[in-house]
Motif scaffolding. Sequence first.
Motif, PDB file in Angstrom:
ATOM      1  N   VAL A  93      -4.082 -19.114   1.924  1.00  7.64           N
ATOM      2  CA  VAL A  93      -4.061 -18.870   0.484  1.00  7.64           C
ATOM      3  C   VAL A  93      -4.856 -17.619   0.141  1.00  7.64           C
ATOM      4  CG1 VAL A  93      -4.822 -19.786  -1.747  1.00  7.64           C
ATOM      5  CG2 VAL A  93      -3.685 -21.292  -0.096  1.00  7.64           C
ATOM      6  N   GLU A  94      -5.943 -17.382   0.861  1.00  5.64           N
ATOM      7  CA  GLU A  94      -6.765 -16.191   0.605  1.00  5.64           C
ATOM      8  C   GLU A  94      -5.966 -14.911   0.848  1.00  5.64           C
ATOM      9  OE1 GLU A  94      -9.097 -19.660   0.947  1.00  5.64           O
ATOM     10  OE2 GLU A  94      -7.729 -18.820   2.447  1.00  5.64           O
ATOM     11  N   GLU A  95      -5.152 -14.909   1.898  1.00  2.00           N
ATOM     12  CA  GLU A  95      -4.310 -13.739   2.165  1.00  2.00           C
ATOM     13  C   GLU A  95      -3.286 -13.555   1.045  1.00  2.00           C
ATOM     14  OE1 GLU A  95      -4.292 -13.609   7.083  1.00  2.00           O
ATOM     15  OE2 GLU A  95      -2.659 -14.599   5.993  1.00  2.00           O
ATOM     16  N   ALA A  96      -2.696 -14.657   0.596  1.00  2.00           N
ATOM     17  CA  ALA A  96      -1.720 -14.586  -0.488  1.00  2.00           C
ATOM     18  C   ALA A  96      -2.354 -14.033  -1.759  1.00  2.00           C
ATOM     19  CB  ALA A  96      -1.127 -15.963  -0.749  1.00  2.00           C
ATOM     20  N   THR A  97      -3.577 -14.466  -2.055  1.00  2.00           N
ATOM     21  CA  THR A  97      -4.279 -13.990  -3.245  1.00  2.00           C
ATOM     22  C   THR A  97      -4.522 -12.492  -3.180  1.00  2.00           C
ATOM     23  OG1 THR A  97      -5.339 -16.144  -3.547  1.00  2.00           O
ATOM     24  CG2 THR A  97      -6.392 -14.249  -4.605  1.00  2.00           C
ATOM     25  N   GLU A  98      -4.864 -11.991  -2.006  1.00  2.00           N
ATOM     26  CA  GLU A  98      -5.079 -10.556  -1.838  1.00  2.00           C
ATOM     27  C   GLU A  98      -3.780  -9.780  -2.067  1.00  2.00           C
ATOM     28  OE1 GLU A  98      -6.416  -6.717  -0.923  1.00  2.00           O
ATOM     29  OE2 GLU A  98      -7.379  -8.511  -1.719  1.00  2.00           O
ATOM     30  N   LEU A  99      -2.665 -10.301  -1.602  1.00  2.00           N
ATOM     31  CA  LEU A  99      -1.381  -9.632  -1.803  1.00  2.00           C
ATOM     32  C   LEU A  99      -0.995  -9.607  -3.281  1.00  2.00           C
ATOM     33  CD1 LEU A  99       0.767 -10.961   1.181  1.00  2.00           C
ATOM     34  CD2 LEU A  99      -0.435  -8.775   1.009  1.00  2.00           C
ATOM     35  N   ILE A 100      -1.258 -10.696  -3.978  1.00  2.00           N
ATOM     36  CA  ILE A 100      -0.956 -10.744  -5.411  1.00  2.00           C
ATOM     37  C   ILE A 100      -1.779  -9.701  -6.168  1.00  2.00           C
ATOM     38  CG2 ILE A 100      -1.187 -12.172  -7.488  1.00  2.00           C
ATOM     39  CD1 ILE A 100      -0.519 -14.600  -5.646  1.00  2.00           C
ATOM     40  N   ARG A 101      -3.049  -9.589  -5.805  1.00  2.00           N
ATOM     41  CA  ARG A 101      -3.913  -8.578  -6.434  1.00  2.00           C
ATOM     42  C   ARG A 101      -3.383  -7.178  -6.185  1.00  2.00           C
ATOM     43  NH1 ARG A 101      -7.047  -4.778  -5.314  1.00  2.00           N
ATOM     44  NH2 ARG A 101      -6.762  -5.059  -3.063  1.00  2.00           N
ATOM     45  N   LEU A 102      -3.004  -6.919  -4.939  1.00  2.00           N
ATOM     46  CA  LEU A 102      -2.533  -5.582  -4.563  1.00  2.00           C
ATOM     47  C   LEU A 102      -1.195  -5.257  -5.226  1.00  2.00           C
ATOM     48  CD1 LEU A 102      -3.187  -3.120  -2.856  1.00  2.00           C
ATOM     49  CD2 LEU A 102      -2.086  -4.240  -0.904  1.00  2.00           C
ATOM     50  N   ALA A 103      -0.315  -6.240  -5.334  1.00  2.00           N
ATOM     51  CA  ALA A 103       0.982  -6.021  -5.978  1.00  2.00           C
ATOM     52  C   ALA A 103       0.803  -5.630  -7.446  1.00  2.00           C
ATOM     53  CB  ALA A 103       1.850  -7.266  -5.861  1.00  2.00           C
ATOM     54  N   LYS A 104      -0.141  -6.278  -8.125  1.00  2.00           N
ATOM     55  CA  LYS A 104      -0.405  -5.940  -9.522  1.00  2.00           C
ATOM     56  C   LYS A 104      -0.993  -4.533  -9.630  1.00  2.00           C
ATOM     57  CE  LYS A 104      -1.091 -10.716 -11.081  1.00  2.00           C
ATOM     58  NZ  LYS A 104      -2.064 -11.722 -11.583  1.00  2.00           N
ATOM     59  N   GLU A 105      -1.852  -4.197  -8.685  1.00  2.00           N
ATOM     60  CA  GLU A 105      -2.474  -2.869  -8.687  1.00  2.00           C
ATOM     61  C   GLU A 105      -1.436  -1.773  -8.482  1.00  2.00           C
ATOM     62  OE1 GLU A 105      -5.004  -0.611  -5.338  1.00  2.00           O
ATOM     63  OE2 GLU A 105      -6.079  -2.316  -6.224  1.00  2.00           O
ATOM     64  N   LYS A 106      -0.469  -2.033  -7.612  1.00  2.00           N
ATOM     65  CA  LYS A 106       0.541  -1.024  -7.276  1.00  2.00           C
ATOM     66  C   LYS A 106       1.764  -1.071  -8.196  1.00  2.00           C
ATOM     67  CE  LYS A 106      -1.552   0.699  -3.650  1.00  2.00           C
ATOM     68  NZ  LYS A 106      -1.938   2.136  -3.560  1.00  2.00           N
ATOM     69  N   HIS A 107       1.837  -2.087  -9.056  1.00  2.00           N
ATOM     70  CA  HIS A 107       2.945  -2.232 -10.004  1.00  2.00           C
ATOM     71  C   HIS A 107       4.296  -2.300  -9.283  1.00  2.00           C
ATOM     72  CE1 HIS A 107       0.115  -1.486 -13.258  1.00  2.00           C
ATOM     73  NE2 HIS A 107      -0.294  -0.409 -12.621  1.00  2.00           N
ATOM     74  N   VAL A 108       4.361  -3.157  -8.284  1.00  2.00           N
ATOM     75  CA  VAL A 108       5.616  -3.342  -7.548  1.00  2.00           C
ATOM     76  C   VAL A 108       6.096  -4.780  -7.710  1.00  2.00           C
ATOM     77  CG1 VAL A 108       5.057  -1.547  -5.870  1.00  2.00           C
ATOM     78  CG2 VAL A 108       4.459  -3.920  -5.382  1.00  2.00           C
ATOM     79  N   GLU A 143       0.831  -1.211   0.000  1.00  2.45           N
ATOM     80  CA  GLU A 143       0.000   0.000   0.000  1.00  2.45           C
ATOM     81  C   GLU A 143       0.861   1.255   0.000  1.00  2.45           C
ATOM     82  OE1 GLU A 143      -2.504  -0.677   3.372  1.00  2.45           O
ATOM     83  OE2 GLU A 143      -4.057  -1.695   2.181  1.00  2.45           O
ATOM     84  N   ALA A 144       2.069   1.148   0.554  1.00  2.00           N
ATOM     85  CA  ALA A 144       2.995   2.277   0.545  1.00  2.00           C
ATOM     86  C   ALA A 144       3.784   2.358  -0.763  1.00  2.00           C
ATOM     87  CB  ALA A 144       3.968   2.167   1.721  1.00  2.00           C
ATOM     88  N   GLY A 145       3.512   1.426  -1.688  1.00  2.00           N
ATOM     89  CA  GLY A 145       4.167   1.437  -2.981  1.00  2.00           C
ATOM     90  C   GLY A 145       5.596   0.939  -2.968  1.00  2.00           C
ATOM     91  N   LYS A 146       5.923   0.117  -1.968  1.00  2.00           N
ATOM     92  CA  LYS A 146       7.292  -0.382  -1.849  1.00  2.00           C
ATOM     93  C   LYS A 146       7.377  -1.829  -2.323  1.00  2.00           C
ATOM     94  CE  LYS A 146       8.082   2.780   1.997  1.00  2.00           C
ATOM     95  NZ  LYS A 146       8.668   3.853   1.152  1.00  2.00           N
ATOM     96  N   HIS A 147       8.496  -2.151  -2.976  1.00  2.00           N
ATOM     97  CA  HIS A 147       8.748  -3.536  -3.356  1.00  2.00           C
ATOM     98  C   HIS A 147       8.930  -4.363  -2.080  1.00  2.00           C
ATOM     99  CE1 HIS A 147       9.294  -1.933  -7.361  1.00  2.00           C
ATOM    100  NE2 HIS A 147      10.282  -1.158  -6.940  1.00  2.00           N
ATOM    101  N   ILE A 148       8.575  -5.656  -2.146  1.00  2.00           N
ATOM    102  CA  ILE A 148       8.599  -6.467  -0.922  1.00  2.00           C
ATOM    103  C   ILE A 148       9.205  -7.831  -1.193  1.00  2.00           C
ATOM    104  CG2 ILE A 148       6.182  -7.117  -1.342  1.00  2.00           C
ATOM    105  CD1 ILE A 148       7.746  -6.750   2.151  1.00  2.00           C
ATOM    106  N   TYR A 149      10.168  -8.202  -0.353  1.00  2.18           N
ATOM    107  CA  TYR A 149      10.819  -9.521  -0.398  1.00  2.18           C
ATOM    108  C   TYR A 149      10.544 -10.173   0.946  1.00  2.18           C
ATOM    109  CZ  TYR A 149      14.423 -12.892  -1.866  1.00  2.18           C
ATOM    110  OH  TYR A 149      15.090 -14.023  -2.253  1.00  2.18           O
ATOM    111  N   CYS A 150       9.794 -11.272   0.926  1.00  3.01           N
ATOM    112  CA  CYS A 150       9.251 -11.852   2.155  1.00  3.01           C
ATOM    113  C   CYS A 150       9.813 -13.242   2.421  1.00  3.01           C
ATOM    114  CB  CYS A 150       7.725 -11.930   2.043  1.00  3.01           C
ATOM    115  SG  CYS A 150       6.885 -12.583   3.505  1.00  3.01           S
TER     116      CYS A 150
END
Length: 382
Positions: A102-117, A87-94
Amino acid sequence: MEQIKIGIIGAGFIGKQHIEAVRRIPGLTVLALCDTNEKAGREIAQNLGIPEFYSDYHEMMKNPELVSIHNCTPTNMHFEINRAALEAGKHIYCEKPLTMTVEEATELIRLAKEKHVCTGVNFNYRNNVMVHEMKDRVCRQAIGKAFMVYGEYLQDWLLFDTDYDWRMNPETGGVSRAVADIGSHCFDTAQYVLGRRIKSVYANLIHLYPVRKKTEEAAGTFEKPGRNGRQYTEIAVPSEDAAFVMAEFEDGIQGLFFISQVSAGKKNGLALTVNGTEASLTWQQERADHLFIGERENGNDDIYASVQNVGSYAAPWIALPAGHSVGWADAFCNGITSFYGHIKKPELPFVHAGFEDGRQIMRVVDACIRSNAEKRWVTIES
């Protein structure tokens, strides 16, 4: 060279490995460290020469200088921290596993595509030079058609009932332990080498200690609390200590994996073998700069990691001559190098695991849990 400034969240064992790896890569700098233990974390930051310290990751995310975040916290914290970074627009290495569900992971994938990170999950074993060489030989069918893979990941750091770690608490470590913690590395490395995903599994989970003894001061990862003379509390542990997992991959490739954190004498024994119709390949993590090539008629070979012995796919990851051992820390560094290479040039393919890879492995782990409960083969959702 303009430096990419990085924030590390989590100052424990794995966080320190991230700091060390980042500092080996030109163009990267660790600007900030965050840990909820302010006293210990601030001392670590000072000792390691990290300019900024935070005890609240929300405050860290407000720093406009930070381009990327490394999430090195326990599993239950991954989703919230990853989401805040995205949400802060930062790249993330986890660190793995990516999230608790899996539902949480799916939400993160959606958000990453939205933020282009850019995203990464630290499945570091796929980033060994000789694992790259295995993949290259399998993909160009240098061993013929791959038809069978088998692997093991054996440790002994949880052999005694007095060994206790945060991973044993399902609220912080999740419902699976041995399979999610180290079995996931087997699955990811095999999928990477084969270029094929696991389609279905049949798992038998082993619970050696349904109850463990947690000492007053629980030991950290790979630290031993001792077996005598300490006050302890008995804690129910629902997660597995070991597992046997049969797997079927795409294209009908068959697999078998043995996973254990209670095998005496085994320290970090990850090994993988791929059988092909012309030859076989075996790689062992504890001999990381070797690759065994087995043939029926031409004799066997054991090659070193060197530019003379590998193809063009693996060669760029070799920095030292043959015999100058490379290993765990080097693979760790390679994955982070790939991640930041992708940040600089997003159009390039990358070899590290991304969030979608992390979600796939979570689905495999979930299927193993379900398979054990229902005593049947379980198909992995696509």
